[in-house]
Design a protein around this motif. Structure first.
Motif, PDB file in Angstrom:
ATOM      1  N   ALA A 458       0.909  -1.232   0.047  1.00  0.00           N
ATOM      2  CA  ALA A 458      -0.004  -0.267  -0.172  1.00  0.00           C
ATOM      3  C   ALA A 458       0.947   1.427   0.073  1.00  0.00           C
ATOM      4  O   ALA A 458       0.872   1.894  -0.873  1.00  0.00           O
ATOM      5  N   SER A 468      -1.587  -4.762   1.747  1.00  0.00           N
ATOM      6  CA  SER A 468      -2.773  -5.276   1.678  1.00  0.00           C
ATOM      7  C   SER A 468      -2.828  -6.602   1.189  1.00  0.00           C
ATOM      8  O   SER A 468      -1.714  -7.104   0.331  1.00  0.00           O
ATOM      9  N   HIS A 470      -5.317  -9.918  -0.434  1.00  0.00           N
ATOM     10  CA  HIS A 470      -6.375 -10.091  -1.304  1.00  0.00           C
ATOM     11  C   HIS A 470      -6.636 -11.383  -1.449  1.00  0.00           C
ATOM     12  O   HIS A 470      -5.865 -12.349  -1.934  1.00  0.00           O
ATOM     13  N   LEU A 478      -5.910  -5.061   5.455  1.00  0.00           N
ATOM     14  CA  LEU A 478      -4.844  -4.055   5.472  1.00  0.00           C
ATOM     15  C   LEU A 478      -3.909  -4.178   6.667  1.00  0.00           C
ATOM     16  O   LEU A 478      -4.659  -4.142   7.608  1.00  0.00           O
TER      17      LEU A 478
END
Length: 526
Positions: A458, A468, A470, A478
């Motif tokens: 980030a 982060s 995903h 985060l």
């Protein structure tokens, strides 16, 4: 996470067997002691235990000088004890990884005894023997990792043998096909018993220069550095042919389902990643020690992570290490608050984390009085801070006089703060570092994003490193880590939800973006 292999989404826990749990009162940990403490590992939530060497050994280097690759040292127990440990670990869903030490044997190994018996012995070429130089000295300038020359003269046969470590640890000749076959059969022996993988000791040292050329001087060497660093290890390490050896080892493991090959490799990043092998046919996990040596600040840690991610070959699975039996403990390097931050970093980066026993307690290096020193490196190069004993001390299980580790005299001193820093006490403390490790592991196992998800940096702003994670079908997470000693505010979108903080002093829920000194948080993004 059924679509990934156990070692990709799992957590490895390293046990130094002399120091985990003693079951017979001799002051030295053993296999039965590990078996009795398996419930701690299951409770903590790790997936695999890696056990440092437990083979028969004269213990010149505490098990890394092996006299029999297919046995168990009486200090640690018997093969029956090992089989029982393996069975009970598997019953708890825990994998078992053994240390494999193929670079050298003990000088008491039957192979070396035969090899040094005469120049004409069939096993002479199983080791690295060379004639003296013209002046009668060593064949070349290669040094030993624990100080001094890497060559020892054998009076009986008039030649020198090479040892990358102690003179009691002669190096095998991995250019000899018979050596390769014998050592690969060792792997098969343990795989046949049900072992789930191996961590291969000093894998990058196995092949040496065929011409035995001198190593060039290291012009950057400083007196505070180890003697081995006086020279660049150009001809005694990381030779091109080593990758064929690693591929052969991998081929043995691939004949068994879901076995793991880890390589211990202390090399610059661009050379480290080569050990994944051509077409990913090398080590599954070439150990990544970048965090062990990185400066502890946001910008440097972010750089290390970014460079490692960028260097990984296609298909290469990442891994991270904070401490081990050869390095200072993370809490000693970064302090108590930093150790909590490091725990969050280790367990939220992409890849397989390896946790060193005692780090879940925030255990620090334990001072060792001169008369209690055990480590041969410290004895050979005293006063330079290379002693590894301080990071190998007994696991404190409770606040009793001997920390629940032994009823006898422990082989190394127990941490002086063990009355407060022990498993039983920290397990009851809802804000302890042990509780933090357990909650981090549970969160990692419950979120694909943390276990196997995509990593995206980030930003780095001041003392804060944020990134982060995903995974499809999940809200992104985060991670924000404040490496500074002052509070820092992180700019966040609306509606973020705090899941966990390193201080364990915040409730789950809305988060305003203000990080305390040396605090880390995991938040869920909407």
């Amino acid at each position: 996470m059924s679509d990934t292999l156990w070692w990709q989404h799992g957590i490895v826990y390293q046990i130094y067997p002399r120091s985990f749990q003693d079951s017979n009162g001799d002051g030295i940990g053993d296999l039965e002691g590990i078996r009795r403490r398996l419930d701690h590992l299951a409770w903590l939530g790790v997936d695999a235990l890696w056990i440092s060497p437990i083979y028969p050994s004269p213990m010149a280097d505490f098990g890394y000088d092996i006299a029999d690759y297919c046995g168990i040292s009486p200090i640690f127990g018997t093969l029956a004890d090992f089989d029982r440990l393996l069975e009970e670990a598997h019953a708890r869903g825990l994998k078992v990884i053994l240390d494999f030490v193929p670079n050298h044997t003990s000088d008491q190994h039957p192979w070396f005894r035969e090899s040094r018996a005469s120049r004409h012995n069939p096993k002479r070429d199983w080791y690295l023997w060379r004639d003296p130089a013209a002046d009668g000295g060593p064949p070349n300038n290669w040094l030993a990792n624990f100080g001094g020359s890497g060559w020892t003269f054998d009076e009986a046969t008039g030649q020198y043998y090479y040892h990358a470590f102690l003179k009691e640890q002669p190096d095998l000749n991995w250019r000899n096909p018979e050596v390769r076959r014998a050592m690969l059969d060792v792997l098969r022996f343990w795989l046949g018993r049900g072992v789930d993988g191996f961590r291969v000791d000093v894998i990058w040292l196995l092949i040496k220069d065929e011409q035995f050329r001198d190593n060039p001087p290291n012009l950057a060497w400083q007196p505070h550095q180890a003697g081995i660093d006086r020279l660049l290890q150009r001809y005694s390490a990381d030779r091109p042919e080593i990758h064929d050896v690693v591929t052969e080892m991998r081929g043995v493991l691939d004949a068994y389902p879901e076995r793991l090959l880890i390589g211990e490799i202390y090399l610059p990043l661009e050379r480290l990643v080569a050990y994944y092998g051509r077409d990913m046919r090398g080590a599954h996990l070439p150990f990544n020690f970048q965090l062990v040596f990185a400066a502890w600040n946001a910008r440097e840690i972010a750089r290390v992570v970014a460079e490692y991610e960028a260097a990984l070959p296609e298909g290469g699975w990442p891994n991270w290490v904070l401490s081990n039996h050869d390095q200072k403990r993370i809490a000693t390097r970064v302090g108590a608050a930093g150790a909590r931050l490091a725990a969050m970093l280790l367990l939220t980066l992409r890849g397989t984390p390896t946790l060193y026993y005692g780090d879940e307690l925030g255990l620090e290096n334990v001072p060792i009085a001169p008369d209690r020193v055990q480590d041969p490196w410290e004895k050979n190069e005293p006063g330079l801070g290379f002693g590894r004993d301080p990071a190998r001390t007994p696991m404190p299980w409770d606040g009793s006089a001997k920390a629940g580790f032994t009823t006898g005299e422990p082989w190394l001193p127990i941490n002086p703060d063990h009355a407060a820093r022990n498993v039983a006490g920290l397990a009851r403390d809802e804000r302890s570092i042990l509780t933090l490790y357990r909650r981090l592991i549970a969160l990692r196992q419950g979120r694909r994003a943390l276990g196997v998800g995509r990593y995206e940096e980030a930003h780095v702003e001041g003392d804060v490193f944020a990134y982060s994670r995903h995974a499809e079908g999940e809200a992104p997470l985060l991670v924000a880590l404040n490496f500074g000693k002052a509070p820092q505010r992180v700019a966040l979108p609306e509606g973020v939800r705090l899941l966990l903080s390193t201080g364990l002093d915040r409730r789950e829920g809305p988060f305003d973006g203000l990080l305390g000194p040396e605090e880390g948080v995991i938040v869920e993004l909407s």
